[in-house]
Design a protein around this motif. Structure first.
Motif, PDB file in Angstrom:
ATOM      1  N   ALA A   1       0.913  -1.294  -0.068  1.00  0.00           N
ATOM      2  CA  ALA A   1      -0.184   0.113   0.025  1.00  0.00           C
ATOM      3  C   ALA A   1       0.927   1.195  -0.125  1.00  0.00           C
ATOM      4  O   ALA A   1       0.552   2.227  -0.607  1.00  0.00           O
ATOM      5  CB  ALA A   1      -0.758   0.119   1.291  1.00  0.00           C
ATOM      6  N   TYR A   2       2.016   1.222   0.588  1.00  0.00           N
ATOM      7  CA  TYR A   2       3.034   2.266   0.896  1.00  0.00           C
ATOM      8  C   TYR A   2       3.659   2.927  -0.751  1.00  0.00           C
ATOM      9  O   TYR A   2       3.728   3.641  -1.161  1.00  0.00           O
ATOM     10  CB  TYR A   2       3.945   1.981   2.102  1.00  0.00           C
ATOM     11  CG  TYR A   2       5.193   2.993   1.458  1.00  0.00           C
ATOM     12  CD1 TYR A   2       5.301   4.449   1.956  1.00  0.00           C
ATOM     13  CD2 TYR A   2       6.433   2.439   0.848  1.00  0.00           C
ATOM     14  CE1 TYR A   2       6.480   5.046   1.749  1.00  0.00           C
ATOM     15  CE2 TYR A   2       7.561   3.111   0.712  1.00  0.00           C
ATOM     16  CZ  TYR A   2       7.592   4.284   1.188  1.00  0.00           C
ATOM     17  OH  TYR A   2       8.595   5.148   0.663  1.00  0.00           O
TER      18      TYR A   2
ATOM     19  N   MET B   1       2.130   2.135  -3.489  1.00  0.00           N
ATOM     20  CA  MET B   1       1.178   2.463  -4.486  1.00  0.00           C
ATOM     21  C   MET B   1       1.212   4.001  -4.214  1.00  0.00           C
ATOM     22  O   MET B   1       0.782   4.901  -5.402  1.00  0.00           O
ATOM     23  CB  MET B   1      -0.067   1.847  -4.224  1.00  0.00           C
ATOM     24  CG  MET B   1      -0.561   0.525  -4.121  1.00  0.00           C
ATOM     25  SD  MET B   1      -1.855  -0.065  -3.691  1.00  0.00           S
ATOM     26  CE  MET B   1      -3.081   0.664  -4.651  1.00  0.00           C
TER      27      MET B   1
ATOM     28  N   GLU C   1      -0.158   7.787  -2.513  1.00  0.00           N
ATOM     29  CA  GLU C   1      -1.476   8.095  -1.889  1.00  0.00           C
ATOM     30  C   GLU C   1      -2.624   8.367  -2.892  1.00  0.00           C
ATOM     31  O   GLU C   1      -3.660   7.723  -3.024  1.00  0.00           O
ATOM     32  CB  GLU C   1      -1.272   9.562  -1.463  1.00  0.00           C
ATOM     33  CG  GLU C   1      -2.647  10.186  -0.964  1.00  0.00           C
ATOM     34  CD  GLU C   1      -2.503  11.769  -0.302  1.00  0.00           C
ATOM     35  OE1 GLU C   1      -3.406  12.252  -0.057  1.00  0.00           O
ATOM     36  OE2 GLU C   1      -1.301  11.831  -0.213  1.00  0.00           O
TER      37      GLU C   1
ATOM     38  N   ARG D   1      -3.562   4.506  -3.867  1.00  0.00           N
ATOM     39  CA  ARG D   1      -4.341   3.924  -2.887  1.00  0.00           C
ATOM     40  C   ARG D   1      -5.625   4.387  -3.130  1.00  0.00           C
ATOM     41  O   ARG D   1      -6.657   3.520  -2.698  1.00  0.00           O
ATOM     42  CB  ARG D   1      -3.574   4.408  -1.536  1.00  0.00           C
ATOM     43  CG  ARG D   1      -2.356   3.647  -1.195  1.00  0.00           C
ATOM     44  CD  ARG D   1      -2.065   3.607   0.230  1.00  0.00           C
ATOM     45  NE  ARG D   1      -1.832   4.982   0.952  1.00  0.00           N
ATOM     46  CZ  ARG D   1      -0.780   5.501   0.593  1.00  0.00           C
ATOM     47  NH1 ARG D   1       0.469   5.025   0.372  1.00  0.00           N
ATOM     48  NH2 ARG D   1      -0.459   6.810   1.247  1.00  0.00           N
ATOM     49  N   TYR D   2      -6.140   5.876  -3.269  1.00  0.00           N
ATOM     50  CA  TYR D   2      -7.313   6.208  -3.455  1.00  0.00           C
ATOM     51  C   TYR D   2      -8.100   5.480  -4.686  1.00  0.00           C
ATOM     52  O   TYR D   2      -9.338   5.235  -4.508  1.00  0.00           O
ATOM     53  CB  TYR D   2      -7.552   7.690  -3.549  1.00  0.00           C
ATOM     54  CG  TYR D   2      -8.785   8.080  -3.652  1.00  0.00           C
ATOM     55  CD1 TYR D   2      -9.581   7.969  -2.614  1.00  0.00           C
ATOM     56  CD2 TYR D   2      -9.082   8.869  -4.847  1.00  0.00           C
ATOM     57  CE1 TYR D   2     -10.877   8.398  -2.642  1.00  0.00           C
ATOM     58  CE2 TYR D   2     -10.352   9.443  -4.656  1.00  0.00           C
ATOM     59  CZ  TYR D   2     -11.412   9.142  -4.019  1.00  0.00           C
ATOM     60  OH  TYR D   2     -12.400   9.615  -3.763  1.00  0.00           O
TER      61      TYR D   2
ATOM     62  N   SER E   1      -7.518   2.594  -6.023  1.00  0.00           N
ATOM     63  CA  SER E   1      -7.758   1.267  -5.472  1.00  0.00           C
ATOM     64  C   SER E   1      -8.807   1.096  -4.485  1.00  0.00           C
ATOM     65  O   SER E   1      -9.625   0.126  -4.643  1.00  0.00           O
ATOM     66  CB  SER E   1      -6.407   0.604  -4.908  1.00  0.00           C
ATOM     67  OG  SER E   1      -6.721  -0.795  -4.367  1.00  0.00           O
ATOM     68  N   PHE E   2      -8.985   2.166  -3.848  1.00  0.00           N
ATOM     69  CA  PHE E   2      -9.935   2.148  -2.716  1.00  0.00           C
ATOM     70  C   PHE E   2     -11.564   2.591  -3.504  1.00  0.00           C
ATOM     71  O   PHE E   2     -12.313   1.783  -3.394  1.00  0.00           O
ATOM     72  CB  PHE E   2      -9.792   3.423  -1.933  1.00  0.00           C
ATOM     73  CG  PHE E   2     -10.961   3.663  -0.781  1.00  0.00           C
ATOM     74  CD1 PHE E   2     -11.156   2.976   0.103  1.00  0.00           C
ATOM     75  CD2 PHE E   2     -11.671   4.760  -0.964  1.00  0.00           C
ATOM     76  CE1 PHE E   2     -12.004   3.412   1.125  1.00  0.00           C
ATOM     77  CE2 PHE E   2     -12.688   5.187  -0.350  1.00  0.00           C
ATOM     78  CZ  PHE E   2     -12.962   4.415   1.092  1.00  0.00           C
TER      79      PHE E   2
ATOM     80  N   CYS F   1     -10.215   6.278   3.244  1.00  0.00           N
ATOM     81  CA  CYS F   1      -8.867   5.650   2.314  1.00  0.00           C
ATOM     82  C   CYS F   1      -7.845   5.693   3.437  1.00  0.00           C
ATOM     83  O   CYS F   1      -6.923   4.653   3.408  1.00  0.00           O
ATOM     84  CB  CYS F   1      -8.838   6.364   1.055  1.00  0.00           C
ATOM     85  SG  CYS F   1      -7.091   5.443   0.210  1.00  0.00           S
ATOM     86  N   GLU F   2      -7.584   7.077   3.670  1.00  0.00           N
ATOM     87  CA  GLU F   2      -6.317   7.255   4.661  1.00  0.00           C
ATOM     88  C   GLU F   2      -6.227   6.543   5.995  1.00  0.00           C
ATOM     89  O   GLU F   2      -5.143   6.012   6.568  1.00  0.00           O
ATOM     90  CB  GLU F   2      -6.150   8.541   4.806  1.00  0.00           C
ATOM     91  CG  GLU F   2      -5.746   9.537   3.643  1.00  0.00           C
ATOM     92  CD  GLU F   2      -4.271   8.923   3.044  1.00  0.00           C
ATOM     93  OE1 GLU F   2      -3.479   8.942   3.704  1.00  0.00           O
ATOM     94  OE2 GLU F   2      -4.341   8.680   1.932  1.00  0.00           O
TER      95      GLU F   2
ATOM     96  N   GLU G   1      -7.707   3.704   6.448  1.00  0.00           N
ATOM     97  CA  GLU G   1      -7.391   2.129   6.174  1.00  0.00           C
ATOM     98  C   GLU G   1      -5.741   2.121   5.807  1.00  0.00           C
ATOM     99  O   GLU G   1      -5.301   1.055   6.545  1.00  0.00           O
ATOM    100  CB  GLU G   1      -8.033   1.834   4.869  1.00  0.00           C
ATOM    101  CG  GLU G   1      -9.548   1.335   4.989  1.00  0.00           C
ATOM    102  CD  GLU G   1     -10.098   0.896   3.680  1.00  0.00           C
ATOM    103  OE1 GLU G   1      -9.225   0.689   2.782  1.00  0.00           O
ATOM    104  OE2 GLU G   1     -11.327   0.648   3.679  1.00  0.00           O
ATOM    105  N   TYR G   2      -5.307   3.029   5.325  1.00  0.00           N
ATOM    106  CA  TYR G   2      -3.706   3.091   5.491  1.00  0.00           C
ATOM    107  C   TYR G   2      -2.994   3.147   6.663  1.00  0.00           C
ATOM    108  O   TYR G   2      -2.254   2.602   7.015  1.00  0.00           O
ATOM    109  CB  TYR G   2      -3.317   4.222   4.532  1.00  0.00           C
ATOM    110  CG  TYR G   2      -1.904   4.340   4.257  1.00  0.00           C
ATOM    111  CD1 TYR G   2      -1.288   3.201   3.566  1.00  0.00           C
ATOM    112  CD2 TYR G   2      -1.190   5.298   4.760  1.00  0.00           C
ATOM    113  CE1 TYR G   2       0.304   3.285   3.509  1.00  0.00           C
ATOM    114  CE2 TYR G   2       0.403   5.560   4.596  1.00  0.00           C
ATOM    115  CZ  TYR G   2       0.953   4.364   4.070  1.00  0.00           C
ATOM    116  OH  TYR G   2       2.346   4.289   3.854  1.00  0.00           O
TER     117      TYR G   2
END
Length: 649
Positions: free
Chosen positions: A110-111, A113, A115, A118-119, A121-122, A176-177, A179-180
């Protein structure tokens, strides 16, 4: 180590690959002049490894564990900071998603990917959920709703409040954040094993400074190890499918026999439950749909470890209660039974016993014993059909049927599964030279290869020592060592041949004890010559614990002093050789002594004797033991005198 366990899945092939080496070992023991005899015997049998689904499942679990141990080491290589417990905390890669290293890997991916991705993907995960309920709505339309911050009127009108909440979760970017951050929090304990000062804000800096190279490298090795495990697991797919098939057979049959069994005792069911009970009997609902109170009486096949609360009213339970009035387990089960019929006086057993209405529903001892006997009958019928329907069982029967054996009682049935262990079943077969002896060598395969070679040698020696004596009027007789066995041509007998302390053939126990001593000596030669079939050098033992070991104190000296005559008589199927050496009467007395001792101390009962002996306790058992030693010494002395007399004559 994995290879050793994998051998157990292809036991027939493994034995075939080692049969010539085993012949060499037997020739080393019996003499090179016996080679043609041994080769002939070892070419005239069918090896049948068998196992229950439970044993196969245990074996597969052990293979999982051993393979995982190898892969753990692969991941741990070249570093000493992180331990196995730090990275894995589980026995096998089958639970890989729970490993700390897997949790870190998820965060690390995830890191990587970033920010923005990640969004993306979210949102994709959100759309996958949304698409399940609204397949006609495109991703673009879904994204437009997110930009508007609300669901379209069409979607909202068709959604439950529960679904709306699930969809709107993905409309909030802060989730999303969060979850990260949650991924980081889950991975942090492992990272702090490497650097205790790490946090969500300085992780990237520490990563760029190579502070976490050990984790980066571990993740790469873990990904490779996980692929290795999945590729290896594909080799076991057929066995796992077999277990699924067996489970389905078990479920169907347990339902069938449970209904048949319960139908025999309809009168026990309270009137308020009769309608539901009839639905169960008719197959309209399953056992677990019945009132829970009925589960106490009609315990389900085949999973129960106890019979039923009714067992607390058996003659046996009553005797135990009279012997020990503090047996709370019996009282507790009886109280549960009374409560099933609507009586509830708490847990005061005496109040139940003294209540006049309780006496009206108190089941009779005869009824309860009949209930237990009937349940056992249906359970045995279930087991018989279950094992017969197993695909592997049917495959084995096809191999046996192809031999066209003359005695239809081939020894392979549910009886063997229930008994377990090894067995050399004698039979007859038509050959170009006429009717000859033929054996089926059964060997139970469990979840360990340790000492499996020993029972194999024990049964192979039975095979070697078995010879056909005669066929007459549709019956045949063989001698196996000194034990006479036989059967009928064209007949399938249902007689059980369990190893028990009673109903033994005259020479059976003496024969088994001697065969075990011979087998130990052959196994000693195997170890000395580095021959291992299923076992390994580190796990092999030329001795093993068997029920026949308890007889060694009676036969050890006899075996050592008259070994030459013993081996000669058994190898040549000529029991008269040993009779002439030690005297038939003396031999019979020793055989009878073995049977008497075995009958007095069957199975685990020997432990009470050993405990009394070690603690210097003199009771009836220890007195019997001392009398056996005295009789043994007298018999042995008479054997020696007979041998000396024969030598001078």
């Amino acid at each position: 180590m994995v290879e050793q366990y994998m051998k157990l899945l292809s036991a027939e092939e493994v034995l075939q690959n080692n049969i010539s080496k085993l012949i060499d070992i037997f020739c080393l023991y019996y003499g090179e002049d016996s080679r043609s005899f041994i080769e002939e015997k070892f070419s005239n049998f069918l090896f049948i490894p068998y196992q229950t689904p439970d044993n196969l499942n245990a074996l597969l679990n052990q293979i999982d564990k051993e393979k995982s141990q190898e892969l753990f080491l692969d991941v741990l290589q070249d570093q000493s900071i992180l331990s196995k417990d730090d990275l894995f905390r589980s026995y096998t890669f089958r639970n890989a998603s729970t490993f700390p290293i897997a949790v870190y890997q998820t965060f690390y991916e995830a890191y990587q990917m970033g920010e923005d991705m990640r969004y993306v993907s979210f949102l994709e995960r959100g759309y996958q959920l949304f698409h399940r309920y609204f397949p006609s709505v495109s991703y673009e339309a879904f994204y437009d709703m997110i930009c508007d911050g609300k669901l379209s009127m069409e979607v909202e009108s068709r959604c439950s409040d529960f679904l709306k909440e699930k969809f709107l979760y993905y409309f909030d970017k802060s989730h999303c954040e969060k979850e990260y951050l949650k991924l980081y929090t889950q991975a942090e304990p492992l990272m702090k094993k490497v650097d205790s000062s790490v946090n969500i804000h300085n992780f990237e800096e520490k990563l760029q400074n190579h502070d976490f190279d050990i984790l980066v490298n571990s993740v790469e090795r873990f990904a490779s190890a996980l692929k290795n495990f999945h590729d290896f697991d594909k080799e076991l797919a057929q066995y796992r499918q077999y277990l699924e098939d067996a489970e389905e057979i078990q479920k169907d049959l347990s339902d069938k026999f449970m209904r048949e069994f319960c139908a025999q005792f309809r009168d026990m069911v309270p009137s308020s439950c009769q309608a539901k009970f009839q639905d169960f009997i008719d197959g309209k609902c399953n056992f677990f749909s019945l009132p829970s109170s009925m589960h106490m009486v009609f315990v389900s096949f085949p999973y129960s470890t106890s019979i039923s609360v009714l067992a607390s009213f058996s003659k046996k339970s009553e005797a135990l209660l009279k012997e020990n009035a503090n047996r709370t387990d019996i009282k507790y089960d009886r109280i549960r039974y009374f409560k099933m019929f609507g009586f509830d006086f708490g847990n005061n057993y005496e109040e139940y016993v003294n209540h006049p209405e309780i006496q009206k529903i108190w089941p009779s001892y005869d009824f309860v014993d009949q209930f237990i006997e009937t349940r056992e009958k249906y359970l045995q019928a279930y087991l018989k059909e279950y094992f017969c329907k197993l695909p592997k069982n049917q495959e084995i029967h096809k191999k046996i049927d192809a031999l066209a054996l003359l005695d239809k009682d081939d020894g392979f049935s549910e009886r063997l599964y229930k008994r377990g262990g090894g067995c050399c079943a004698t039979n007859l077969i038509n050959t170009t030279h006429g009717i000859e002896a033929f054996s089926l060598l059964f060997l139970e395969i469990k979840s360990s290869f340790q000492n499996l070679d020993h029972p194999l040698i024990h049964e192979l020696n039975h095979l070697l020592e078995t010879s056909l004596l005669f066929i007459q009027n549709g019956e045949y007789k063989m001698i196996s060592g000194w034990d006479y066995v036989g059967g009928k041509i064209g007949v399938n007998s249902d007689d059980e041949d369990f190893i028990s302390a009673s109903n033994k053939r005259d020479y059976e126990l003496l024969n088994e004890a001697i065969n075990e001593l011979i087998s130990q000596e052959i196994c000693f030669l195997m170890e000395k010559n580095d021959l291992f079939v299923f076992s390994s050098k580190n796990s092999f033992s030329y001795q093993r614990e068997t029920s026949y070991d308890n007889l060694f104190f009676l036969v050890q000296d006899f075996f050592q002093e008259f070994k030459e005559e013993i081996l000669k008589s058994r190898r040549n199927a000529n029991i008269d050789i040993i009779f002439q050496a030690v005297g038939k009467e003396n031999f019979d007395q020793l055989a009878l002594l073995c049977t008497s001792f075995y009958k007095r101390f069957p199975g685990l009962k020997i432990n009470s004797l050993l405990s009394s002996l070690s603690n210097g306790i003199m009771d009836e058992d220890t007195q019997f033991y001392l009398e056996c030693i005295e009789k043994r010494d007298t018999i042995f002395q008479n054997m020696r005198e007979h041998y000396r007399t024969m030598s001078f004559s």
